[in-house]
Design an enzyme around this catalytic site. Structure first.
Site, mmCIF file in Angstrom:
data_model
loop_
_atom_site.group_PDB
_atom_site.id
_atom_site.type_symbol
_atom_site.label_atom_id
_atom_site.label_comp_id
_atom_site.label_asym_id
_atom_site.label_seq_id
_atom_site.Cartn_x
_atom_site.Cartn_y
_atom_site.Cartn_z
ATOM 1 N N VAL A 61 35.888 39.764 38.911
ATOM 2 C CA VAL A 61 34.831 40.323 37.729
ATOM 3 C C VAL A 61 34.542 39.450 36.637
ATOM 4 O O VAL A 61 33.713 39.833 35.876
ATOM 5 C CB VAL A 61 35.381 41.684 37.189
ATOM 6 C CG1 VAL A 61 35.718 42.887 38.283
ATOM 7 C CG2 VAL A 61 36.744 41.430 36.509
ATOM 8 N N TYR A 62 35.123 38.202 36.775
ATOM 9 C CA TYR A 62 34.622 37.331 35.671
ATOM 10 C C TYR A 62 33.169 36.743 36.106
ATOM 11 O O TYR A 62 32.917 36.090 36.965
ATOM 12 C CB TYR A 62 35.430 35.894 35.824
ATOM 13 C CG TYR A 62 36.915 36.562 35.178
ATOM 14 C CD1 TYR A 62 37.342 37.677 34.680
ATOM 15 C CD2 TYR A 62 38.032 35.244 35.307
ATOM 16 C CE1 TYR A 62 38.629 37.749 34.280
ATOM 17 C CE2 TYR A 62 39.032 35.224 34.873
ATOM 18 C CZ TYR A 62 39.603 36.845 34.255
ATOM 19 O OH TYR A 62 40.687 36.870 33.839
ATOM 20 N N SER A 63 32.310 37.209 35.303
ATOM 21 C CA SER A 63 30.795 36.946 35.461
ATOM 22 C C SER A 63 30.320 37.370 36.943
ATOM 23 O O SER A 63 29.530 36.223 37.614
ATOM 24 C CB SER A 63 30.458 35.246 35.146
ATOM 25 O OG SER A 63 30.880 34.906 33.983
ATOM 26 N N ASN A 64 30.597 38.323 37.522
ATOM 27 C CA ASN A 64 30.408 38.938 38.585
ATOM 28 C C ASN A 64 30.405 37.973 39.786
ATOM 29 O O ASN A 64 29.792 37.704 40.629
ATOM 30 C CB ASN A 64 28.810 39.236 38.545
ATOM 31 C CG ASN A 64 28.635 40.392 37.641
ATOM 32 O OD1 ASN A 64 29.256 41.383 37.558
ATOM 33 N ND2 ASN A 64 27.490 40.276 36.779
#
Length: 344
Positions: A61-64
């Site tokens: 989920v870090y920057s998609n």
């Protein structure tokens, strides 16, 4: 660099590890953290590896997914020198199976992470959130199959409650599946909730803590002072509402002691705050972050020395908080303390 066992596993990890939340930063939270491109990331990875920091933490989920992609590119050609820790379980889309830790979701998420990272195995996969809708037996069985397939080396969790972690460990033990060896937790001088239940559980069950946000969501950098406005360059202007709550009066009391000890030791406020964490029980590694080389080198200065017992005691006293329920009725009673000695 000092190396420690990850819980009671056989894996040795550096006392400091590197969080890549700034890699490829986009969106209201991660974009405010930083936007490290591939060239900059490779330079930061160079510095880490030279210092013995070989554990890199990221998440889908870090920057998609961009953080994983940039980290994979920065490690290209030297994957064997590094340990990669990533996380899955939080929503990555709007579909009915785009969140949680079902068998289908775990397998898809792991395969997607492997592609983004450009590798065929993940050293440590952590579940980013507890999924109350999926039986724990399904979760641990799926993770076991991925370990057997060689896609995962070790498994852990992040931000679990005590009962959630214990339930999963019991299920793994019952069926002979790999146990969670790591718990990525929020822990800092200004956020010590980890100590009440999760730390005793970790010590009893052999689960190593990987500490995120050791500087209290950017509040223990030495730039936030009593009676002074928030610095214009502080990312807290954009990110404060995303992070854990902080009592400001207590924060300033802690910063006062940090200032005094920084002067005594010749170290910076962040270095002192991280050194305190490294002296705490169950901590296997403290995850540091940096938007640039200067920040990274400063944080690396938290190792190679130690606080005195007196300095640790002063920091612990300044940052202590009242015991929450169900602990407060008993922790002040000598009889209970003899049965349950505190490890705070």
């Amino acid at each position: 660099m000092e190396y420690r066992r990850l819980g009671t596993s056989g894996l040795m990890v550096p006392a400091l590890s590197f969080g890549t939340g700034t890699f490829g930063g986009e969106g209201p939270l991660f974009g405010a953290w930083g936007n490290t491109n591939e060239a900059e990331a490779r330079r930061l990875v160079d510095i880490c590896l030279e210092a013995g920091v070989n554990l890199f933490d990221t998440a889908d989920v870090y920057s998609n997914g961009a953080s994983e992609t940039v980290l994979g590119a920065a490690l290209k050609g030297r994957r064997h020198e590094a340990l990669i820790s990533t996380k899955m379980g939080l929503p990555t889309g709007n579909g009915p199976n785009d969140a949680g830790t079902s068998r289908s979701r775990i397998i898809r998420a792991v395969d997607a992470a492997l592609r983004r990272l450009g590798t065929d195995y993940i050293d440590l996969l952590q579940l980013h959130a507890f999924d109350a809708g999926t039986p724990v037996e399904e979760v641990v069985a799926t993770l076991s199959s991925l370990v057997d397939a060689g896609k995962l080396r070790y498994v852990g969790v992040s931000n679990f409650a005590g009962w959630q972690l214990m339930k999963a460990l019991a299920a793994a033990d019952k069926h002979g599946y790999p146990r969670y060896v790591a718990h990525q937790v929020y822990y800092s001088l200004v956020g010590r909730d980890y100590e009440w239940e999760l730390m005793p559980l970790a010590r009893d069950q052999g689960v190593g803590a990987l500490v995120w946000s050791p500087l209290g969501w950017g509040r223990l950098t030495g730039k936030i002072r009593r009676g002074a406005p928030l610095p214009a360059e502080s990312r807290l202007h954009a990110t404060a509402d995303f992070g854990p709550p902080v009592d400001e009066a207590r924060l300033y009391d802690i910063v006062d002691v940090l200032d005094a000890i920084a002067e005594e030791t010749g170290k910076t406020v962040p270095q002192v705050a991280i050194a305190w964490l490294l002296a705490r029980p169950t901590v296997s590694s403290v995850i540091i972050g940096a938007r640039n080389e200067e920040q990274l080198r400063q944080n690396l200065g938290a190792v190679g020395w130690s606080l005195s017992d007196d300095q640790i005691g002063r920091l612990s006293a300044a940052s202590s908080a009242p015991a929450p329920y169900p602990y407060f009725p008993y922790y002040r009673q000598d009889g209970f303390a003899r049965l349950n000695p505190p490890i705070r």
